[in-house]
Scaffold this motif. Structure first.
Motif, PDB file in Angstrom:
ATOM      1  N   GLN A  48       0.820  -1.202   0.000  1.00 15.83           N
ATOM      2  CA  GLN A  48       0.000   0.000   0.000  1.00 15.83           C
ATOM      3  C   GLN A  48       0.859   1.259   0.000  1.00 15.83           C
ATOM      4  O   GLN A  48       0.491   2.272  -0.591  1.00 15.83           O
ATOM      5  N   THR A  49       2.003   1.203   0.647  1.00 14.57           N
ATOM      6  CA  THR A  49       2.916   2.345   0.658  1.00 14.57           C
ATOM      7  C   THR A  49       4.340   1.832   0.828  1.00 14.57           C
ATOM      8  O   THR A  49       4.572   0.828   1.508  1.00 14.57           O
ATOM      9  N   LEU A  50       5.264   2.507   0.181  1.00 15.51           N
ATOM     10  CA  LEU A  50       6.676   2.153   0.281  1.00 15.51           C
ATOM     11  C   LEU A  50       7.493   3.435   0.289  1.00 15.51           C
ATOM     12  O   LEU A  50       7.395   4.242  -0.637  1.00 15.51           O
ATOM     13  N   ASP A  51       8.279   3.610   1.333  1.00 15.20           N
ATOM     14  CA  ASP A  51       9.202   4.740   1.424  1.00 15.20           C
ATOM     15  C   ASP A  51      10.611   4.224   1.177  1.00 15.20           C
ATOM     16  O   ASP A  51      11.159   3.467   1.987  1.00 15.20           O
ATOM     17  N   PHE A  52      11.168   4.627   0.044  1.00 19.79           N
ATOM     18  CA  PHE A  52      12.478   4.133  -0.363  1.00 19.79           C
ATOM     19  C   PHE A  52      13.272   5.315  -0.919  1.00 19.79           C
ATOM     20  O   PHE A  52      13.428   5.491  -2.133  1.00 19.79           O
ATOM     21  N   PRO A  53      13.810   6.149  -0.032  1.00 21.63           N
ATOM     22  CA  PRO A  53      14.424   7.401  -0.482  1.00 21.63           C
ATOM     23  C   PRO A  53      15.821   7.254  -1.061  1.00 21.63           C
ATOM     24  O   PRO A  53      16.294   8.161  -1.752  1.00 21.63           O
ATOM     25  N   ASP A  54      16.498   6.141  -0.779  1.00 20.87           N
ATOM     26  CA  ASP A  54      17.887   5.984  -1.211  1.00 20.87           C
ATOM     27  C   ASP A  54      17.976   4.863  -2.240  1.00 20.87           C
ATOM     28  O   ASP A  54      17.879   3.681  -1.894  1.00 20.87           O
ATOM     29  N   PRO A  55      18.167   5.182  -3.528  1.00 19.19           N
ATOM     30  CA  PRO A  55      18.211   4.121  -4.539  1.00 19.19           C
ATOM     31  C   PRO A  55      19.450   3.241  -4.451  1.00 19.19           C
ATOM     32  O   PRO A  55      19.502   2.187  -5.090  1.00 19.19           O
ATOM     33  N   SER A  56      20.438   3.647  -3.668  1.00 19.00           N
ATOM     34  CA  SER A  56      21.628   2.811  -3.501  1.00 19.00           C
ATOM     35  C   SER A  56      21.449   1.764  -2.404  1.00 19.00           C
ATOM     36  O   SER A  56      22.287   0.877  -2.251  1.00 19.00           O
ATOM     37  N   ALA A  57      20.378   1.848  -1.634  1.00 12.92           N
ATOM     38  CA  ALA A  57      20.112   0.876  -0.573  1.00 12.92           C
ATOM     39  C   ALA A  57      19.508  -0.393  -1.162  1.00 12.92           C
ATOM     40  O   ALA A  57      19.026  -0.417  -2.300  1.00 12.92           O
ATOM     41  N   ASP A  58      19.534  -1.464  -0.375  1.00 15.97           N
ATOM     42  CA  ASP A  58      18.936  -2.730  -0.789  1.00 15.97           C
ATOM     43  C   ASP A  58      17.469  -2.764  -0.384  1.00 15.97           C
ATOM     44  O   ASP A  58      17.076  -2.219   0.653  1.00 15.97           O
ATOM     45  N   LEU A  59      16.660  -3.413  -1.221  1.00 16.24           N
ATOM     46  CA  LEU A  59      15.242  -3.595  -0.921  1.00 16.24           C
ATOM     47  C   LEU A  59      15.006  -5.071  -0.624  1.00 16.24           C
ATOM     48  O   LEU A  59      15.252  -5.933  -1.475  1.00 16.24           O
ATOM     49  N   ILE A  60      14.549  -5.353   0.599  1.00 18.76           N
ATOM     50  CA  ILE A  60      14.323  -6.731   1.036  1.00 18.76           C
ATOM     51  C   ILE A  60      12.823  -6.944   1.168  1.00 18.76           C
ATOM     52  O   ILE A  60      12.159  -6.295   1.978  1.00 18.76           O
ATOM     53  N   LEU A  61      12.282  -7.825   0.336  1.00 12.48           N
ATOM     54  CA  LEU A  61      10.855  -8.142   0.364  1.00 12.48           C
ATOM     55  C   LEU A  61      10.668  -9.512   0.991  1.00 12.48           C
ATOM     56  O   LEU A  61      11.304 -10.493   0.577  1.00 12.48           O
ATOM     57  N   THR A  62       9.783  -9.585   1.959  1.00 15.89           N
ATOM     58  CA  THR A  62       9.475 -10.862   2.615  1.00 15.89           C
ATOM     59  C   THR A  62       8.023 -11.224   2.353  1.00 15.89           C
ATOM     60  O   THR A  62       7.193 -10.368   2.041  1.00 15.89           O
ATOM     61  N   GLY A  63       7.744 -12.497   2.482  1.00 14.70           N
ATOM     62  CA  GLY A  63       6.384 -12.973   2.252  1.00 14.70           C
ATOM     63  C   GLY A  63       5.991 -12.936   0.794  1.00 14.70           C
ATOM     64  O   GLY A  63       4.804 -12.802   0.477  1.00 14.70           O
ATOM     65  N   ASN A  64       6.949 -13.045  -0.102  1.00 10.75           N
ATOM     66  CA  ASN A  64       6.654 -12.962  -1.532  1.00 10.75           C
ATOM     67  C   ASN A  64       6.793 -14.304  -2.238  1.00 10.75           C
ATOM     68  O   ASN A  64       7.020 -14.369  -3.436  1.00 10.75           O
ATOM     69  N   GLU A  65       6.653 -15.383  -1.475  1.00  8.58           N
ATOM     70  CA  GLU A  65       6.715 -16.700  -2.091  1.00  8.58           C
ATOM     71  C   GLU A  65       5.541 -16.872  -3.056  1.00  8.58           C
ATOM     72  O   GLU A  65       4.401 -16.529  -2.736  1.00  8.58           O
ATOM     73  N   ASP A  66       5.840 -17.392  -4.237  1.00 11.90           N
ATOM     74  CA  ASP A  66       4.837 -17.641  -5.280  1.00 11.90           C
ATOM     75  C   ASP A  66       4.149 -16.356  -5.755  1.00 11.90           C
ATOM     76  O   ASP A  66       3.052 -16.412  -6.322  1.00 11.90           O
ATOM     77  N   LYS A  67       4.746 -15.214  -5.530  1.00 17.48           N
ATOM     78  CA  LYS A  67       4.184 -13.952  -6.015  1.00 17.48           C
ATOM     79  C   LYS A  67       4.788 -13.634  -7.388  1.00 17.48           C
ATOM     80  O   LYS A  67       6.004 -13.681  -7.566  1.00 17.48           O
ATOM     81  N   LYS A  68       3.930 -13.301  -8.337  1.00 19.17           N
ATOM     82  CA  LYS A  68       4.383 -12.969  -9.686  1.00 19.17           C
ATOM     83  C   LYS A  68       4.232 -11.480 -10.013  1.00 19.17           C
ATOM     84  O   LYS A  68       4.823 -10.994 -10.973  1.00 19.17           O
ATOM     85  N   THR A  69       3.442 -10.782  -9.216  1.00 20.36           N
ATOM     86  CA  THR A  69       3.171  -9.368  -9.483  1.00 20.36           C
ATOM     87  C   THR A  69       3.527  -8.536  -8.265  1.00 20.36           C
ATOM     88  O   THR A  69       3.148  -8.888  -7.141  1.00 20.36           O
ATOM     89  N   LEU A  70       4.238  -7.446  -8.492  1.00 21.66           N
ATOM     90  CA  LEU A  70       4.543  -6.484  -7.433  1.00 21.66           C
ATOM     91  C   LEU A  70       3.775  -5.205  -7.739  1.00 21.66           C
ATOM     92  O   LEU A  70       3.993  -4.558  -8.763  1.00 21.66           O
ATOM     93  N   ASN A  71       2.880  -4.845  -6.815  1.00 26.38           N
ATOM     94  CA  ASN A  71       2.025  -3.672  -6.995  1.00 26.38           C
ATOM     95  C   ASN A  71       2.294  -2.694  -5.857  1.00 26.38           C
ATOM     96  O   ASN A  71       1.934  -2.947  -4.709  1.00 26.38           O
ATOM     97  N   ILE A  72       2.939  -1.586  -6.182  1.00 27.10           N
ATOM     98  CA  ILE A  72       3.247  -0.544  -5.201  1.00 27.10           C
ATOM     99  C   ILE A  72       2.293   0.610  -5.455  1.00 27.10           C
ATOM    100  O   ILE A  72       2.375   1.295  -6.478  1.00 27.10           O
ATOM    101  N   ARG A  73       1.392   0.852  -4.523  1.00 30.91           N
ATOM    102  CA  ARG A  73       0.311   1.806  -4.754  1.00 30.91           C
ATOM    103  C   ARG A  73       0.602   3.215  -4.256  1.00 30.91           C
ATOM    104  O   ARG A  73      -0.063   4.159  -4.663  1.00 30.91           O
ATOM    105  N   GLY A  74       1.539   3.390  -3.376  1.00 27.64           N
ATOM    106  CA  GLY A  74       1.785   4.723  -2.845  1.00 27.64           C
ATOM    107  C   GLY A  74       3.116   4.807  -2.146  1.00 27.64           C
ATOM    108  O   GLY A  74       3.890   3.850  -2.086  1.00 27.64           O
ATOM    109  N   GLY A  75       3.402   5.994  -1.629  1.00 22.43           N
ATOM    110  CA  GLY A  75       4.648   6.217  -0.932  1.00 22.43           C
ATOM    111  C   GLY A  75       5.573   7.113  -1.725  1.00 22.43           C
ATOM    112  O   GLY A  75       5.147   7.898  -2.581  1.00 22.43           O
TER     113      GLY A  75
END
Length: 479
Positions: A48-75
Motif C-alpha cells: 500500500q505504501t513504500l518509502d524508499f528514499p535511497d536508490p543505492s540501498a537494498d530492498l528486502i521483500l518478505t512474504g513474496n513466495e509464489d508472487k508474480k506481481t509487485l504492486n506498489i500503490r503509494g509512498g
C-alpha cells in the motif's frame, strides 16, 4: 549450576536484544529497507505504501513466495537500479508502480509487463543497452508491455535489448529527436505511442527499418515539420496518427500497404503536397479519420492547407532560364510603353492645370472709369481768366473689382486641383513599386498553372484508360 543457568539466561537475553535492535534498524531508517507483502492476494505482492528514499540501498521483500506481481500503490520511491532487478525484484513478472515520484527504473530479465506511469523517470537501467548485446539475435529480456507515460524521459537508446517488446508507451515525455535505429531489433513490436512529446525530427541511420508486426504508430501533438517514410518498412501498419504537428508534407505513404486509417488535422499542410497525399490515400482506400474546423479542404476532405509555390524541378528551372532573355525584352518594352503613356498623362494633366488657371484669371472682372467732363470757361484757372482754350480730357482707370464669391470659388478649385495632383503622384509611386511584385506573381501563377495542367493531363489520361477498358468490356458483353 545456578550460576551457569543465570549466565546462560543473561546470554540469551543479550542475544535476543541484539536481534531486536538489528531488526529495528533494518525496518526503521537503516541503509536497507525490509518490507513484507500483504497476504490478501496469493499471486500479488501488494504494498500500500513504500518509502524508499535511497536508490543505492537494498530492498528486502518478505512474504513474496509464489508472487508474480509487485504492486506498489503509494509512498515515495527514489528509484530502482540494476542491483534491485538482479536481487529483490528479479522473481516478479509484472511491476506496477505509479505516482510515487520514481526517478530511476531498472528492467529485470523476468519482467513481462511494467507499468510505471505518472512518475519522474529520467534514467532507465537496462543491461546491455550500451554494449554489444544489442547486436545479437537473442536477448535475455522477456518484457512485452512497457508503459512509461507521463515521465521525463528524453532518450530511447536504452530500448534496444528489449527484443520481445509488443507495446511501448512513451507518450507525454520530453523526447525531441528520435533515431529509429533503436527499434531495429524490436521485431515483435505491435504498438508504438510517442504522442505529446517534443519530437521535431524523426530519422533513421539504419539502412532500412523493418518492423513486420507493427500495426499502430501514435505521433500526435508533437512539433514535426516533415516525415520521410522511405526507410520505413512496416508491412502490417494499419493506423498512423499524425494530427496536431507542424507537418507540411509526408513522403512515402504509398509504402504502407496495409494502412487503413490516418489522422491529419492540425498541421501546416501545403496544398499541392496534401493533394498528392490525399490522392495516394484515396487510391489505397485509406480513410482520414479527422478534420479541421472552419475549413472547406480539398478532395472532399476537411483538412486545411495553404497555397504555397512548390520548388520547381531542375528541368523546369532550366527551361524558364532559357526563356528569360525574351521575357526580359518583353518586360522592358512594356516598361517603355508604360513610361510613354505615363508621360502623356502627365502632360495632359499639366495642360488641364494651366487651362484651369487661365479660366480662373478670366473670371476677374475689370472696368474702366467714366470720362471727365470739360470745365466751364473761366473755371479752370484759379484767377478766373478764360483763355478760350479747352483742356484735354484725361481718363483715370478705376480699381479692378472681383467679387468675394468668385475668389472663394477659385481658391476652392485650386485646392481641389492640388489634392488631385497629390493623389495622382501617390498612385504613380504605388504603381511603380508594385511592378516588380506583379512580375513575380505572374511568374508564380504561370508555375501553378503549369502544375495544374499537368495534373489535369494525368487525370485525363487515367479517365481515357478507364473509358477504353469500359468500352472493351461492353464489346465483350455484347459479343
Amino acid at each position: 549450576m545456578v550460576h551457569r543457568a543465570r549466565y546462560f539466561s543473561s546470554t540469551v537475553l543479550l542475544l535476543a536484544c541484539w536481534v531486536c535492535v538489528a531488526v529495528a534498524d533494518i525496518t526503521s531508517g537503516g541503509s536497507d529497507v525490509a518490507i513484507q507483502c500483504a497476504p490478501k492476494r496469493p499471486s500479488v505482492c501488494l504494498l500500500q505504501t513504500l518509502d524508499f528514499p535511497d536508490p543505492s540501498a537494498d530492498l528486502i521483500l518478505t512474504g513474496n513466495e509464489d508472487k508474480k506481481t509487485l504492486n506498489i500503490r503509494g509512498g515515495s520511491v527514489a528509484g530502482f537500479r540494476t542491483s534491485h532487478c538482479t536481487a529483490g525484484l528479479a522473481k516478479f513478472e509484472k511491476l506496477s508502480i505509479a505516482q510515487v515520484g520514481l526517478r530511476e527504473l531498472c528492467i529485470a530479465f523476468g519482467f513481462v509487463q511494467v507499468h510505471a506511469e505518472h512518475n519522474h523517470i529520467r534514467a532507465m537501467h537496462v543491461v546491455g543497452a550500451s554494449s554489444n548485446t544489442t547486436t545479437t539475435t537473442t536477448s535475455p529480456y522477456r518484457l512485452e508491455v512497457l508503459k512509461l507515460s507521463h515521465n521525463l524521459l528524453d532518450r530511447v537508446d536504452w530500448i534496444e535489448p528489449l527484443h520481445e517488446l509488443r507495446e511501448l508507451h512513451l507518450d507525454h515525455n520530453l523526447i525531441s529527436t528520435l533515431d529509429m535505429k533503436h527499434f531495429a531489433k524490436l521485431g515483435r513490436l505491435q504498438k508504438l505511442d510517442l504522442a505529446h512529446n517534443r519530437l521535431n525530427v524523426i530519422f533513421s541511420t539504419h539502412s532500412e527499418l523493418v518492423l513486420p508486426e507493427l500495426t499502430f504508430v501514435e505521433l500526435r501533438n508533437n512539433t514535426l515539420t516533415e516525415l520521410n517514410l522511405h526507410q520505413w518498412r512496416f508491412p502490417a501498419l494499419e493506423q498512423l496518427e499524425l494530427a496536431a504537428n507542424n507537418l507540411t508534407s509526408v513522403i512515402g505513404l504509398d509504402r504502407l500497404e496495409m494502412l487503413a486509417q490516418v489522422s491529419l488535422a492540425g498541421n501546416s499542410w501545403q496544398c499541392l503536397a496534401l493533394d498528392t497525399m490525399l490522392e495516394t490515400l484515396e487510391r489505397n482506400d485509406v480513410s482520414v479519420r479527422d478534420g479541421d474546423q472552419d475549413c472547406a479542404g480539398i478532395r472532399n476532405s476537411s483538412i486545411c492547407c495553404t497555397v504555397e509555390p512548390q520548388q520547381p524541378t531542375e528541368r523546369v528551372l532550366q527551361d524558364e532560364l532559357a526563356k528569360f532573355p525574351a521575357l526580359l525584352e518583353s518586360y522592358q518594352a512594356a516598361e517603355r510603353a508604360f513610361e510613354a503613356k505615363l508621360h502623356q498623362e502627365v502632360e495632359r494633366f499639366t495642360a488641364k492645370v494651366e487651362q484651369l488657371k487661365m479660366a480662373g484669371a478670366a473670371t476677374v472682372v475689370t472696368s474702366t472709369a467714366a470720362p471727365v467732363e470739360d470745365s466751364a470757361p473761366g473755371e479752370g484757372s484759379p484767377d478766373g481768366d478764360d483763355d478760350g482754350e479747352r483742356q484735354p480730357r484725361v481718363e483715370v482707370p478705376c480699381e479692378c473689382i472681383c467679387s468675394q464669391a468668385k475668389l472663394d470659388e477659385l481658391r476652392t478649385a485650386l485646392t481641389e486641383l492640388d489634392r488631385k495632383l497629390d493623389a495622382n503622384e501617390a498612385m504613380l509611386v504605388e504603381v511603380r513599386d508594385t511592378q516588380a511584385t506583379s512580375a513575380i506573381q505572374t511568374m508564380l501563377a504561370k508555375f501553378e498553372l503549369r502544375f495544374a495542367v499537368k495534373r489535369g493531363e494525368d487525370k485525363l489520361g487515367e479517365l481515357r484508360s478507364m473509358l477504353a477498358m469500359l468500352r472493351a468490356h461492353v464489346r465483350e458483353q455484347r459479343s
